[in-house]
Design a protein around this motif. Structure first.
Motif: not given
Length: 719
Positions: A450-479
């Motif tokens: 989901s959208p995240v903000s770390i001390k003003g830094w707000e990175p986005e996914n390449y697809s600009r969409s979010y998946r909700g809770p996912v495993t680290l394996q899925t997050a790694f596979a889809h970068s």
């Protein structure tokens, strides 16, 4: 006895010779001392000359005295001419001697003259022993006459100095013949210099055409002939003469023009090499093959005329003329050779003599990587605005098997594989995930995309969409960028830097949160080295390209005995990481590059504004990184790591693994088991299938946690 009586006694012998002689003749035959009334010799001759004309006049120009005077005058003219010729010749000899002495004085003392040491050559060999390249000022190693076919040195003698074994360093006959031919304009302009003179010029003098240089050349030629044997002079000549294209010596020339050693040249090739030294630039067979062939025909004819080869051999050589060979892989191997030269000093120090360097480069893999990269850029580079690329391929122990530093070495010698520092993008994420796994997380650990903000830094996914809770394996596979950002916040940037350095990243890394997305620059060879740890069972490696170095005499100067720092990743952690890498190839950005039948791991990387695109992956046999971009850091047209870089990687790796027995990744793939929704004591959102799932592969990558049996405390107090 009176004077008259004495004169009468002295007169008798001349009458015996002939009574018809005149008095004048008789008087001229008298010696000076016998002339009447003369006490010394000089006045007698003077009076005789003075009196003679008077008698001539009285006699009315008679035949006797006048003819004798003209004859004597003619002899005096010839004598004078001879005299002054001798004087002039003497002065010329003195002048020439002085000139020679003057120019000799400009040279080092004869007793201190030595042949200058030939600059060392570094012959760089592939893993199979074939020559990749020569480095050094000469372009080739020293070779002896005994190593080459006998017709090779004979070709040079035939065309350059047919009387080489007869003259003493200077050939007056050859010089005269050259002058006559030049006057007749037959056979082109000839210089008349012997091989010894040419060697003297190459060893000690400049190429300027002056009388002073010719005099010094002659002096040095005489010294060479006195110091060395004919065969030694010829051997020195063959190793020092210039053949064009940076090749000094016949070995360098044979490699340069025919892709073979001078030990293997044919008669036709030997003739072409011998003809080349007259004008290396104009007669180079790779630039002017017609002129080179015509000159070689003259050499072959000269060899046959002088009996150095048979007529049959000459006919064969003329029917099948030599041709310059295509230099396959000549561009890319120079990147590897340059890298060898960059690191050679670290192993053997300064190079004092010819050495041979045996490398780890596989010529087939090198050629395949070059072809794959160049063809891909030629086909798609223009429309995608990508001009450059690099490929690094190494064995899991760190041995470099292929090294492509750019698209075309002839246009750019900058080695992007070893020297270009570029942002790795998501291909840096494995170091973030490895740090997280080492701190207790697993591939099944769930984090919220989901959208995240770390001390003003707000990175986005390449697809600009979010998946909700996912495993680290899925997050790694889809970068997923948000998950990487959350992980680096948990484990701290400093720990991620330590992990990357432990695996072989030596470039300076900035310990900030954006490091999770690969914002610190690295080189392709560094990233490949770090990934090798995952391919070899968790062992640290140092990249290497040199196996062994030998001197010209065959003495081993250096031999690699292994390097590295031992295990840097624990087996269980390695298994989990390789499982996630493998998932990239099954369901993530590496699906286009997968190798059927093999367990393969990989990761793509794309930087902001598409300035860099990477794909790095491995099997148990080979680790390879592909980078694409532009030297001026300009944007490409949406070139992502999972696109063209992955296609290049897949094509190359499939060819590299053809015919090999498939092998599993070291450590085995990690199998997930029942997990709690609590990780490290921190509750997360209830597990559910990831949102925005588009493919069956993505759904399969998510493993829901199984319910667990409650323990006694949980039964009593809940939880």
């Amino acid at each position: 006895m009176n004077d008259r009586t004495r004169r009468g006694e002295r007169r008798e012998p001349s009458f015996e010779r002939g009574r018809d002689e005149s008095r004048d003749d008789f008087d001229m035959r008298l010696s000076d001392d016998d002339r009447p009334g003369r006490g010394n010799r000089a006045p007698a001759r003077y009076d005789e000359r003075r009196e003679a004309p008077r008698r001539d006049k009285r006699s009315g120009g008679g035949n006797g005295g006048g003819g004798r005077r003209r004859k004597r005058k003619g002899r005096s003219l010839l004598g004078g001419l001879f005299y002054w010729t001798m004087v002039l010749g003497l002065w010329c000899a003195i002048g020439l001697g002085g000139l020679i002495a003057y120019h000799a004085a400009q040279l080092p003392p004869i007793n201190q003259l030595t042949v200058p040491k030939r600059p060392p050559n570094i012959a760089i060999l592939a893993a199979d022993g074939t020559l990749l390249a020569n480095r050094g000022e000469t372009g080739g190693r020293t070779i002896t006459i005994g190593e080459v076919p006998p017709y090779l040195p004979k070709a040079f003698v035939a065309i350059e100095d047919r009387r080489f074994y007869e003259h003493f360093g200077i050939d007056p006959i050859g010089l005269a013949r050259a002058m006559v031919n030049n006057l007749r304009r037959s056979g082109g302009v000839q210089g008349g210099s012997t091989l010894t003179q040419q060697l003297a010029k190459n060893l000690f003098l400049t190429q300027e055409r002056t009388a002073a240089r010719k005099i010094q050349e002659a002096i040095l030629a005489l010294w060479l002939e006195r110091t060395y044997s004919k065969n030694q002079i010829l051997e020195l000549y063959l190793n020092r003469v210039y053949f064009g294209s940076g090749a000094y010596g016949v070995e360098a020339a044979a490699q340069r023009y025919f892709n073979k050693s001078a030990r293997s040249v044919t008669i036709a090739e030997a003739a072409m090499l011998a003809g080349l030294v007259q004008a290396p630039s104009r007669l180079a067979p790779n630039r002017n093959p017609d002129a080179a062939e015509k000159r070689a025909q003259l050499v072959i004819a000269a060899m046959a005329d002088q009996g150095l080869i048979s007529q049959a051999a000459a006919k064969t050589a003329l029917v099948a003329p030599a041709e310059a060979a295509e230099r396959s892989g000549a561009g890319s191997v120079n990147y590897a050779a340059d890298y060898v030269m960059d690191v050679l000093d670290d192993f053997i120090g300064a190079v004092e003599g010819d050495v041979t360097v045996l490398t780890t480069i596989d010529t087939k893999l090198q050629a395949s990587a070059e072809t794959t990269l160049v063809e891909a850029l030629a086909a798609q580079g223009g429309k995608l605005s990508v001009s450059q690329g690099a490929v690094v391929s190494m064995a899991p122990d760190g041995a470099l098997r292929a090294l492509i530093g750019g698209r075309d070495y002839t246009k750019s010698q900058f080695n992007r594989a070893t020297a270009a520092k570029r942002q790795p993008g998501s291909s840096f994420k494995p170091f973030v995930y490895l740090t997280a796994l080492e701190q207790g997380l697993t591939p099944d650990t769930i984090r919220d995309d989901s959208p995240v903000s770390i001390k003003g830094w707000e990175p986005e996914n390449y697809s600009r969409s979010y998946r909700g809770p996912v495993t680290l394996q899925t997050a790694f596979a889809h970068s997923l960028n948000t998950i990487a950002a959350r992980l680096i916040q948990e484990v701290t940037p400093k720990e991620v830097v330590r992990t990357a350095q432990r695996l072989g990243i030596s470039s300076s890394l900035q310990p900030n949160f954006s490091l999770a997305l690969g914002t610190s620059e690295v080189t392709p060879v560094e990233l490949t080295t770090a990934y090798a740890t995952f391919a070899n069972g968790g062992q640290s490696v140092l990249p290497y390209v040199i196996r062994e170095v030998k001197s010209a005499a065959g003495k081993v100067i250096y031999a690699r005995k292994g390097s590295g720092f031992g295990a840097v990743v624990q087996p269980q952690t390695l298994s989990m990481m390789n499982t996630m890498f493998h998932e990239v190839m099954i369901s993530g950005s590496g699906t286009k590059a997968n190798i059927p039948g093999w367990e393969v791991g990989g990761k793509s990387g794309t930087t902001q504004d598409f300035r860099d695109a990477w794909f790095v992956g491995f099997t148990a046999r080979l680790v390879t990184a592909v980078w694409l971009g532009n030297d001026d850091n300009s944007q490409m047209k949406r070139v992502a790591g999972g696109g063209l870089p992955a296609e290049i990687w897949g094509k190359y790796m499939k060819a590299a693994h053809a015919g090999l027995q498939p092998a599993p990744l070291p450590g085995g793939l990690w199998r997930s088991g029942p997990k709690s929704i609590f990780d490290n004591g921190a509750p997360v959102a209830a597990a559910r299938p990831p949102a925005n799932t588009q493919t069956a592969d993505s759904e399969r990558s998510w493993v829901p946690p199984a319910p667990q049996e409650k323990n006694l405390l949980q039964k009593l107090f809940g939880g």
